[in-house]
Scaffold this motif. Structure first.
Motif, PDB file in Angstrom:
ATOM      1  N   VAL A   1     -18.401 -49.176 -18.842  1.00  0.00           N
ATOM      2  CA  VAL A   1     -18.928 -50.554 -18.718  1.00  0.00           C
ATOM      3  C   VAL A   1     -17.518 -50.681 -16.762  1.00  0.00           C
ATOM      4  O   VAL A   1     -16.321 -50.347 -17.027  1.00  0.00           O
ATOM      5  CB  VAL A   1     -17.649 -51.236 -19.941  1.00  0.00           C
ATOM      6  N   TYR A   2     -17.901 -51.325 -15.824  1.00  0.00           N
ATOM      7  CA  TYR A   2     -17.351 -51.480 -15.093  1.00  0.00           C
ATOM      8  C   TYR A   2     -17.032 -52.900 -15.441  1.00  0.00           C
ATOM      9  O   TYR A   2     -17.735 -54.208 -15.883  1.00  0.00           O
ATOM     10  CB  TYR A   2     -18.487 -51.258 -13.651  1.00  0.00           C
ATOM     11  N   ILE A   3     -15.535 -53.288 -14.916  1.00  0.00           N
ATOM     12  CA  ILE A   3     -15.168 -54.710 -15.070  1.00  0.00           C
ATOM     13  C   ILE A   3     -14.363 -54.709 -13.775  1.00  0.00           C
ATOM     14  O   ILE A   3     -14.050 -54.309 -13.305  1.00  0.00           O
ATOM     15  CB  ILE A   3     -13.861 -54.935 -16.198  1.00  0.00           C
ATOM     16  N   ASP A   4     -14.857 -56.238 -13.593  1.00  0.00           N
ATOM     17  CA  ASP A   4     -14.697 -56.622 -12.664  1.00  0.00           C
ATOM     18  C   ASP A   4     -13.496 -57.754 -12.926  1.00  0.00           C
ATOM     19  O   ASP A   4     -13.411 -58.958 -13.586  1.00  0.00           O
ATOM     20  CB  ASP A   4     -15.642 -57.388 -11.624  1.00  0.00           C
ATOM     21  N   PRO A   5     -11.873 -57.461 -12.448  1.00  0.00           N
ATOM     22  CA  PRO A   5     -10.991 -58.491 -13.378  1.00  0.00           C
ATOM     23  C   PRO A   5     -10.442 -59.574 -11.961  1.00  0.00           C
ATOM     24  O   PRO A   5     -10.449 -60.339 -13.200  1.00  0.00           O
ATOM     25  CB  PRO A   5     -10.124 -57.883 -13.922  1.00  0.00           C
ATOM     26  N   THR A   6     -11.331 -59.180 -11.540  1.00  0.00           N
ATOM     27  CA  THR A   6     -10.997 -60.754 -10.384  1.00  0.00           C
ATOM     28  C   THR A   6     -12.513 -60.492  -9.442  1.00  0.00           C
ATOM     29  O   THR A   6     -12.776 -59.785  -8.756  1.00  0.00           O
ATOM     30  CB  THR A   6      -9.772 -60.764  -9.239  1.00  0.00           C
ATOM     31  N   ASP A   7     -12.711 -61.429  -9.072  1.00  0.00           N
ATOM     32  CA  ASP A   7     -13.883 -61.952  -7.916  1.00  0.00           C
ATOM     33  C   ASP A   7     -13.379 -62.422  -6.703  1.00  0.00           C
ATOM     34  O   ASP A   7     -14.058 -61.811  -5.750  1.00  0.00           O
ATOM     35  CB  ASP A   7     -14.502 -63.809  -8.243  1.00  0.00           C
ATOM     36  N   ARG A   8     -11.983 -61.729  -6.096  1.00  0.00           N
ATOM     37  CA  ARG A   8     -11.275 -62.219  -5.155  1.00  0.00           C
ATOM     38  C   ARG A   8     -11.083 -61.125  -4.258  1.00  0.00           C
ATOM     39  O   ARG A   8     -10.961 -60.077  -5.644  1.00  0.00           O
ATOM     40  CB  ARG A   8     -10.334 -62.796  -5.312  1.00  0.00           C
ATOM     41  N   CYS A   9     -11.345 -60.740  -2.931  1.00  0.00           N
ATOM     42  CA  CYS A   9     -10.767 -59.608  -2.306  1.00  0.00           C
ATOM     43  C   CYS A   9      -9.535 -60.075  -1.742  1.00  0.00           C
ATOM     44  O   CYS A   9      -9.837 -61.066  -0.347  1.00  0.00           O
ATOM     45  CB  CYS A   9     -12.200 -58.856  -1.939  1.00  0.00           C
ATOM     46  N   ASN A  10      -8.460 -59.147  -0.789  1.00  0.00           N
ATOM     47  CA  ASN A  10      -8.044 -58.618   0.053  1.00  0.00           C
ATOM     48  C   ASN A  10      -8.642 -58.765   1.728  1.00  0.00           C
ATOM     49  O   ASN A  10      -7.847 -58.451   2.898  1.00  0.00           O
ATOM     50  CB  ASN A  10      -6.476 -58.486   0.040  1.00  0.00           C
TER      51      ASN A  10
ATOM     52  N   ASN B   1     -12.944 -57.933   3.798  1.00  0.00           N
ATOM     53  CA  ASN B   1     -13.557 -59.188   4.215  1.00  0.00           C
ATOM     54  C   ASN B   1     -14.979 -58.307   4.771  1.00  0.00           C
ATOM     55  O   ASN B   1     -15.006 -58.210   6.004  1.00  0.00           O
ATOM     56  CB  ASN B   1     -13.148 -60.122   5.206  1.00  0.00           C
ATOM     57  N   CYS B   2     -15.519 -57.391   4.184  1.00  0.00           N
ATOM     58  CA  CYS B   2     -15.854 -56.261   4.210  1.00  0.00           C
ATOM     59  C   CYS B   2     -17.588 -56.628   4.724  1.00  0.00           C
ATOM     60  O   CYS B   2     -18.239 -57.656   4.045  1.00  0.00           O
ATOM     61  CB  CYS B   2     -16.388 -55.491   3.695  1.00  0.00           C
ATOM     62  N   PRO B   3     -18.386 -56.020   6.067  1.00  0.00           N
ATOM     63  CA  PRO B   3     -19.043 -57.500   6.225  1.00  0.00           C
ATOM     64  C   PRO B   3     -20.297 -56.824   5.401  1.00  0.00           C
ATOM     65  O   PRO B   3     -22.029 -57.354   5.086  1.00  0.00           O
ATOM     66  CB  PRO B   3     -19.634 -56.338   7.658  1.00  0.00           C
ATOM     67  N   TYR B   4     -20.011 -56.055   4.474  1.00  0.00           N
ATOM     68  CA  TYR B   4     -21.688 -55.589   3.737  1.00  0.00           C
ATOM     69  C   TYR B   4     -21.295 -55.670   2.453  1.00  0.00           C
ATOM     70  O   TYR B   4     -22.072 -55.339   1.332  1.00  0.00           O
ATOM     71  CB  TYR B   4     -22.140 -53.947   4.538  1.00  0.00           C
ATOM     72  N   CYS B   5     -20.291 -56.534   1.910  1.00  0.00           N
ATOM     73  CA  CYS B   5     -19.991 -56.223   0.760  1.00  0.00           C
ATOM     74  C   CYS B   5     -20.973 -57.111  -0.073  1.00  0.00           C
ATOM     75  O   CYS B   5     -22.143 -58.486   0.676  1.00  0.00           O
ATOM     76  CB  CYS B   5     -18.622 -57.367   0.014  1.00  0.00           C
ATOM     77  N   TYR B   6     -21.636 -56.636  -1.274  1.00  0.00           N
ATOM     78  CA  TYR B   6     -22.268 -57.397  -1.833  1.00  0.00           C
ATOM     79  C   TYR B   6     -22.088 -58.618  -2.893  1.00  0.00           C
ATOM     80  O   TYR B   6     -23.526 -59.187  -3.335  1.00  0.00           O
ATOM     81  CB  TYR B   6     -23.388 -56.438  -2.736  1.00  0.00           C
ATOM     82  N   ILE B   7     -21.119 -58.288  -2.964  1.00  0.00           N
ATOM     83  CA  ILE B   7     -20.501 -60.188  -3.530  1.00  0.00           C
ATOM     84  C   ILE B   7     -20.685 -61.072  -2.599  1.00  0.00           C
ATOM     85  O   ILE B   7     -19.680 -61.265  -1.172  1.00  0.00           O
ATOM     86  CB  ILE B   7     -19.507 -59.865  -4.558  1.00  0.00           C
ATOM     87  N   PRO B   8     -21.040 -62.221  -3.053  1.00  0.00           N
ATOM     88  CA  PRO B   8     -21.112 -63.864  -2.033  1.00  0.00           C
ATOM     89  C   PRO B   8     -19.725 -64.017  -1.337  1.00  0.00           C
ATOM     90  O   PRO B   8     -18.655 -64.011  -2.248  1.00  0.00           O
ATOM     91  CB  PRO B   8     -21.911 -64.706  -2.975  1.00  0.00           C
ATOM     92  N   SER B   9     -19.772 -64.325  -0.234  1.00  0.00           N
ATOM     93  CA  SER B   9     -18.319 -64.688   0.280  1.00  0.00           C
ATOM     94  C   SER B   9     -17.394 -65.033   0.007  1.00  0.00           C
ATOM     95  O   SER B   9     -16.657 -65.701  -0.333  1.00  0.00           O
ATOM     96  CB  SER B   9     -18.447 -65.043   1.629  1.00  0.00           C
ATOM     97  N   LYS B  10     -18.402 -66.743  -0.717  1.00  0.00           N
ATOM     98  CA  LYS B  10     -17.926 -67.644  -0.999  1.00  0.00           C
ATOM     99  C   LYS B  10     -16.423 -67.479  -2.879  1.00  0.00           C
ATOM    100  O   LYS B  10     -15.758 -67.580  -2.898  1.00  0.00           O
ATOM    101  CB  LYS B  10     -18.664 -68.777  -1.394  1.00  0.00           C
ATOM    102  N   ILE B  11     -17.900 -66.060  -3.077  1.00  0.00           N
ATOM    103  CA  ILE B  11     -17.391 -65.658  -4.677  1.00  0.00           C
ATOM    104  C   ILE B  11     -16.128 -64.824  -3.895  1.00  0.00           C
ATOM    105  O   ILE B  11     -14.940 -64.687  -4.722  1.00  0.00           O
ATOM    106  CB  ILE B  11     -18.385 -65.096  -5.431  1.00  0.00           C
ATOM    107  N   ARG B  12     -16.074 -64.147  -3.604  1.00  0.00           N
ATOM    108  CA  ARG B  12     -15.240 -63.294  -2.865  1.00  0.00           C
ATOM    109  C   ARG B  12     -12.700 -63.860  -2.608  1.00  0.00           C
ATOM    110  O   ARG B  12     -12.178 -63.943  -2.496  1.00  0.00           O
ATOM    111  CB  ARG B  12     -14.983 -61.905  -1.831  1.00  0.00           C
ATOM    112  N   THR B  13     -13.960 -65.475  -2.299  1.00  0.00           N
ATOM    113  CA  THR B  13     -12.626 -66.330  -1.112  1.00  0.00           C
ATOM    114  C   THR B  13     -12.258 -67.162  -2.740  1.00  0.00           C
ATOM    115  O   THR B  13     -10.971 -67.668  -2.629  1.00  0.00           O
ATOM    116  CB  THR B  13     -13.868 -66.878  -0.670  1.00  0.00           C
ATOM    117  N   ASP B  14     -12.956 -67.468  -3.565  1.00  0.00           N
ATOM    118  CA  ASP B  14     -12.553 -69.000  -4.244  1.00  0.00           C
ATOM    119  C   ASP B  14     -13.215 -68.659  -5.710  1.00  0.00           C
ATOM    120  O   ASP B  14     -12.784 -69.141  -6.359  1.00  0.00           O
ATOM    121  CB  ASP B  14     -13.357 -70.249  -4.165  1.00  0.00           C
ATOM    122  N   GLY B  15     -13.277 -66.775  -5.862  1.00  0.00           N
ATOM    123  CA  GLY B  15     -13.990 -66.839  -7.579  1.00  0.00           C
ATOM    124  C   GLY B  15     -12.552 -66.483  -8.542  1.00  0.00           C
ATOM    125  O   GLY B  15     -11.404 -67.011  -8.180  1.00  0.00           O
TER     126      GLY B  15
END
Length: 453
Positions: free
Chosen positions: A81-90, A92-106
């Protein structure tokens, strides 16, 4: 486990399902695509011999191997089971599969939510002897570091843990904790130099993760649970051998040179050409072999090792992206920070693939949900070209999320030509008796021959 003189037969002559193809100018491959029964036969002036007793061996083993492949494809249980405990990231990799808005405000999990999710996992596996694997993944899990470590302390006797991180928030005392609880650690690094790495591994402050990633690699020296994850793009594809040499000096035991996923359209411009990627991955494989021979110390290229396993021990492979149906919603699933259960992290941007919310319902409910069944229904038999490809059960035509994002989930893999070249090279490495340099020693030690000519 198969060896280089295992079996052969001719689909056209016998109707038994084997096909022939050239590995290179020296070797001919006989392969049953349905069960990965194979033989590599030496060529003499372009000709090769087809011993009758090999055909007899194939006939003897065929039904048994068909059943094993079927069970591996359809009856393997959930184990990770992969668990993503946060949507946010420090970052800003250009190829990230997580939409940018989620990584910023998730959103981010609270302790109560993470504890509830893990208790649901523990309940699902209560009657299973083997511990489930929990991987903290997605955006940047160390942004909620305290929650992760608290959960590992509480559940480490029931579960095996791993963390995938860009290392920007990793501190020396964290390393001691991770080692104490035998947590697997994956460090993201795309190149051997800061200039090259920081083009793609971009931090939010405008720099990159190179310095911290290399520091973390040094901290984890000689730790068997360490591996490095490299995402291959047109920015770094020509530098893969250089990275292998760098990591070997750092005594890293395992590196993954994975293709960038094109789930998000914006990543198209970063894709390396299949031929260029294949050429440079093969160079990296050769570099790893040379270093291993010269020093006696291995560095294994994990994604190439998985291709080798798919051939010599098909049901022992660990990366379930490369089998059809893939492991998403089958042998693994992902829990997002808001509790949604999706077949795989690549589906985070597609809400229609949620199988329910772990805070409100069970893992079993998600596994039986319509979205999960839809992913499990994507099989090479239903994909044009894949349905007749000799390598269909070695490659698996990944990735369903990538193809769904590109408009047709039942279309062949974006990296199809790349996979074909790499699989042919894997057969070449087997024929030349190089497997011992390319698989981890512990993997080889665990294998036994099921049949041998």
């Amino acid at each position: 486990m198969s060896s280089k003189s295992k079996s052969s037969n001719d689909k056209n002559n016998t109707g038994r399902g084997l096909t022939f193809s050239n590995v290179d100018e020296n070797w001919k491959l006989a392969l049953d695509p349905e069960n990965i029964f194979w033989s590599i036969l030496p060529k003499n002036d372009g000709e090769f011999m087809l011993p009758a007793d090999l055909i007899d061996l194939y006939k003897k083993e065929m039904d048994h191997l068909n059943k094993k492949m079927h069970d591996f494809r359809f009856n393997e249980p959930l184990n990770c089971v992969y668990i993503d405990p946060t949507d946010r990231c420090n970052a800003n990799c250009p190829y990230c599969y997580i939409p940018s808005k989620i990584r910023t405000d998730g959103t981010q999990m609270t302790w109560e939510q993470l504890d509830l999710a893990l208790s649901k996992v523990a309940d699902h596996f209560k009657d299973v002897k083997k511990k489930p694997v929990i991987v903290y993944h997605a955006a940047e899990p160390l942004m909620v570091k305290d929650l992760l470590f608290k959960s590992i302390k509480k559940y480490h006797k029931k579960m095996l843990f791993g963390i995938q991180t860009n290392a920007l928030l990793l501190e020396r005392e964290d390393v001691d904790f991770i080692k104490k609880y035998r947590v697997g650690i994956g460090i993201s690094l795309d190149a051997a130099t800061a200039v090259d790495n920081n083009k793609s591994r971009v931090s939010r402050d405008g720099g990159g993760n190179y310095k911290k990633a290399v520091q973390a690699i040094d901290w984890f020296k000689n730790y068997p649970g360490l591996n490095v994850i490299c995402t291959v793009t047109n920015l770094n594809v020509t530098k893969l051998s250089q990275l292998v040499k760098f990591l070997h000096k750092k005594e890293v035991p395992m590196v993954l040179l994975n293709p960038v996923r094109l789930t998000q359209k914006r990543t198209d411009k970063l894709k390396a050409e299949d031929s260029e990627y294949a050429e440079n991955l093969i160079k990296a494989v050769n570099t790893s072999m040379e270093l291993t021979r010269k020093t006696g110390r291995q560095i294994v290229i994990g994604n190439f090792a998985n291709v080798l396993l798919a051939i010599i021990s098909p049901t022992a492979r660990r990366m379930m992206c490369d089998i059809s149906p893939c492991g998403g919603g089958r042998t693994f699933l992902t829990v997002t920070a808001d509790g949604a259960m999706v077949p795989c992290g690549e589906f985070i941007g597609f809400k229609e693939f949620s199988g329910g919310n772990i805070y409100k319902t069970s893992i079993e409910t998600a596994m039986n949900s319509k979205p999960f069944k839809e992913i499990r229904a994507r099989m090479v038999e239903n994909i044009d070209e894949c349905d007749v490809c000799d390598f269909r059960h070695i490659c698996g035509s990944p990735c369903p999320a990538e193809m769904y994002g590109r408009g047709d989930i039942n279309k062949k893999a974006v990296f199809c030509d790349f996979y074909k070249e790499i699989i042919k090279y894997a057969f070449k490495m087997i024929a030349e008796d190089n497997v011992k340099y390319l698989l981890r020693d512990d993997s080889l030690e665990q294998m036994q021959y099921e049949y041998q000519y």
